[in-house]
Design a protein around this motif. Structure first.
Motif, PDB file in Angstrom:
ATOM      1  N   GLY A 101       3.820   6.214  -5.247  1.00  0.00           N
ATOM      2  CA  GLY A 101       3.973   6.025  -6.624  1.00  0.00           C
ATOM      3  C   GLY A 101       5.334   5.226  -7.104  1.00  0.00           C
ATOM      4  O   GLY A 101       5.637   5.099  -8.296  1.00  0.00           O
ATOM      5  N   GLU A 102       5.853   4.415  -6.065  1.00  0.00           N
ATOM      6  CA  GLU A 102       7.001   3.758  -6.295  1.00  0.00           C
ATOM      7  C   GLU A 102       6.627   2.584  -7.486  1.00  0.00           C
ATOM      8  O   GLU A 102       7.679   1.868  -8.335  1.00  0.00           O
ATOM      9  CB  GLU A 102       7.529   3.017  -5.300  1.00  0.00           C
ATOM     10  CG  GLU A 102       8.192   4.127  -4.338  1.00  0.00           C
ATOM     11  CD  GLU A 102       8.702   3.585  -3.107  1.00  0.00           C
ATOM     12  OE1 GLU A 102       8.462   2.275  -2.718  1.00  0.00           O
ATOM     13  OE2 GLU A 102       8.812   4.475  -2.007  1.00  0.00           O
ATOM     14  N   MET A 152       7.671  -0.899 -10.737  1.00  0.00           N
ATOM     15  CA  MET A 152       8.213  -1.946  -9.805  1.00  0.00           C
ATOM     16  C   MET A 152       7.187  -2.947  -9.754  1.00  0.00           C
ATOM     17  O   MET A 152       6.176  -2.813  -9.619  1.00  0.00           O
ATOM     18  CB  MET A 152       8.700  -1.124  -8.600  1.00  0.00           C
ATOM     19  CG  MET A 152       9.335  -2.372  -7.684  1.00  0.00           C
ATOM     20  SD  MET A 152       9.912  -1.180  -6.268  1.00  0.00           S
ATOM     21  CE  MET A 152      11.152  -0.261  -6.856  1.00  0.00           C
ATOM     22  N   ASN A 153       7.798  -4.186  -9.939  1.00  0.00           N
ATOM     23  CA  ASN A 153       6.940  -5.242  -9.470  1.00  0.00           C
ATOM     24  C   ASN A 153       7.321  -5.820  -7.916  1.00  0.00           C
ATOM     25  O   ASN A 153       8.292  -5.634  -7.438  1.00  0.00           O
ATOM     26  CB  ASN A 153       7.349  -6.458 -10.207  1.00  0.00           C
ATOM     27  CG  ASN A 153       6.746  -6.718 -11.655  1.00  0.00           C
ATOM     28  OD1 ASN A 153       6.155  -5.704 -12.082  1.00  0.00           O
ATOM     29  ND2 ASN A 153       6.868  -7.706 -12.215  1.00  0.00           N
ATOM     30  N   HIS A 194       0.926  -1.314  -0.015  1.00  0.00           N
ATOM     31  CA  HIS A 194       0.210  -0.024  -0.156  1.00  0.00           C
ATOM     32  C   HIS A 194       0.815   1.150   0.019  1.00  0.00           C
ATOM     33  O   HIS A 194       0.693   2.298  -0.671  1.00  0.00           O
ATOM     34  CB  HIS A 194      -0.918   0.060   1.217  1.00  0.00           C
ATOM     35  CG  HIS A 194      -2.223  -0.627   1.316  1.00  0.00           C
ATOM     36  ND1 HIS A 194      -3.195  -0.357   0.114  1.00  0.00           N
ATOM     37  CD2 HIS A 194      -2.746  -1.778   1.538  1.00  0.00           C
ATOM     38  CE1 HIS A 194      -4.152  -1.211   0.301  1.00  0.00           C
ATOM     39  NE2 HIS A 194      -4.006  -2.091   0.986  1.00  0.00           N
ATOM     40  N   ARG A 195       1.943   1.189   0.686  1.00  0.00           N
ATOM     41  CA  ARG A 195       2.679   2.492   0.908  1.00  0.00           C
ATOM     42  C   ARG A 195       3.516   2.770  -0.559  1.00  0.00           C
ATOM     43  O   ARG A 195       3.337   3.647  -0.952  1.00  0.00           O
ATOM     44  CB  ARG A 195       3.877   2.077   1.893  1.00  0.00           C
ATOM     45  CG  ARG A 195       4.827   3.636   2.346  1.00  0.00           C
ATOM     46  CD  ARG A 195       6.240   3.096   2.799  1.00  0.00           C
ATOM     47  NE  ARG A 195       6.701   2.301   1.865  1.00  0.00           N
ATOM     48  CZ  ARG A 195       7.562   2.814   0.724  1.00  0.00           C
ATOM     49  NH1 ARG A 195       7.602   4.078   0.543  1.00  0.00           N
ATOM     50  NH2 ARG A 195       8.284   1.797   0.068  1.00  0.00           N
ATOM     51  N   ALA A 196       4.141   1.588  -1.068  1.00  0.00           N
ATOM     52  CA  ALA A 196       4.957   1.767  -2.439  1.00  0.00           C
ATOM     53  C   ALA A 196       3.770   2.248  -3.538  1.00  0.00           C
ATOM     54  O   ALA A 196       4.099   3.094  -4.283  1.00  0.00           O
ATOM     55  CB  ALA A 196       5.399   0.358  -2.853  1.00  0.00           C
ATOM     56  N   MET A 197       2.583   1.666  -3.460  1.00  0.00           N
ATOM     57  CA  MET A 197       1.443   2.358  -4.492  1.00  0.00           C
ATOM     58  C   MET A 197       1.241   3.717  -4.265  1.00  0.00           C
ATOM     59  O   MET A 197       1.127   4.313  -5.205  1.00  0.00           O
ATOM     60  CB  MET A 197       0.345   1.222  -4.379  1.00  0.00           C
ATOM     61  CG  MET A 197       0.667   0.048  -5.215  1.00  0.00           C
ATOM     62  SD  MET A 197      -0.738  -1.154  -4.723  1.00  0.00           S
ATOM     63  CE  MET A 197      -2.045  -0.268  -5.687  1.00  0.00           C
TER      64      MET A 197
END
Length: 321
Positions: free
Chosen positions: A138-139, A248-249, A132-135
């Protein structure tokens, strides 16, 4: 102030939850029960101080909430009994195997003092939190789709053999037990899913569960969720869910490991050097159960989310396209 929690079902998941409840400061165990003498004996061997009641009704009496770790068949009856008594219902998935019966269960749970919740164990996990944080940061970039890959040399797995019903088509199978978790994951991050095609393979014995499952689902805006699951052969168990992003995956392995790649080698996204991932997930789930019981916002799966997953799973098992 602690919550009094009753546990119905002392199989692998019930014993695991019981051990974690005993370690969580927000809970005390009000009663536990299982009809199996073998499961009771194993519970007494591991947790000799736990008082095991003579019936489900005795175990549930006086509880604030009831955790249902029994097989799907009797789950609805216990859930409605708890709801009628004003108790919260925290249950394993699936809600059942009959969609009409489960729709009725969800409707009745909605009338209770508390809305029912379901133990999709990743819901409050560190992996979900990090993704959730990465999404949000915008990462990951634009999410392009999700790939679900499962390979088991045999089903049930060796540590699940005590739960004989898991091998039977009527209530068991890994699509219900495992892939449902990953469909919940996909729904949480991508929104509602629609099944486009499913091709299960079954053994000749009509009583036994699926061997393989190939399926394609899509989101409302056409993003794909693909499933490839097989059994047989010789290798370690493999459970991977890859959330593909334009930048990023992220990949979940064995439920709680989270890896990421920006095109280079996979690297671990979480450090587990100071805690056990399985225990962490259940303790975090129980903290969310505490919030739910206190009427506060929580991350637990709702009964409505679990019903949506069940309907997808049962359609996949029936085959489509």
């Amino acid at each position: 102030m602690t919550h009094r929690l009753a546990i119905i079902g002392l199989g692998i998941m019930g014993r695991r939850m019981l051990d974690n409840v005993l370690q969580h400061p927000a809970f005390e165990v009000s009663g536990v029960w299982d009809p199996s003498a073998e499961s009771v004996a194993k519970t007494r061997q591991v947790l000799p101080g736990v008082a095991i009641q003579s019936s489900a009704e005795a175990a549930m009496a006086g509880a604030d909430a009831v955790y249902l770790a029994c097989p799907p068949g009797p789950r609805k009856a216990y859930a409605l009994q708890a709801t009628a008594a004003g108790q919260g219902v925290f249950m394993e998935k699936p809600l059942g195997t009959d969609n009409a019966q489960s729709r009725d269960l969800v409707a009745q749970l909605a009338k209770g003092r508390l809305p029912g919740v379901v133990n999709f164990t990743q819901a409050a996990s560190r992996g979900f939190e990090e993704l959730h944080r990465a999404m949000a940061a915008g990462e990951a970039g634009e999410i392009l789709g999700i790939d679900i890959l499962v390979n088991y040399p045999a089903w049930p797995r060796a540590w699940q053999k005590d739960a004989d019903w898991l091998r039977l088509r009527e209530e068991g199978g890994y699509t219900r037990e495992v892939i449902s978790h990953f469909l919940f994951l996909a729904g949480r991050f991508l929104g509602p899913l629609t099944l486009q095609q499913a091709s299960p393979r079954y053994p000749q014995d009509p009583t036994l569960c699926e061997l393989d499952m190939l399926a394609r689902l899509t989101t409302a805006d056409g993003k794909p969720v693909t499933v490839m699951a097989t059994t047989g052969g010789q290798q370690p168990d493999r459970q991977e869910v890859t959330v593909r992003g334009s930048r990023m995956n992220h990949q979940f392995r064995e439920f709680f490991q989270l890896w990421r790649s920006d095109g280079g080698p996979w690297v671990e996204a979480l450090d587990w050097s100071t805690e056990d991932p399985r225990k962490s997930a259940l303790q975090r789930q129980l903290s969310e159960v505490d919030l739910w019981l206190r009427g506060q916002p929580h991350k637990l799966a709702t009964a409505e989310e679990a019903l949506a997953v069940q309907e997808l799973v049962e359609a996949m098992l029936a085959g489509k396209g």
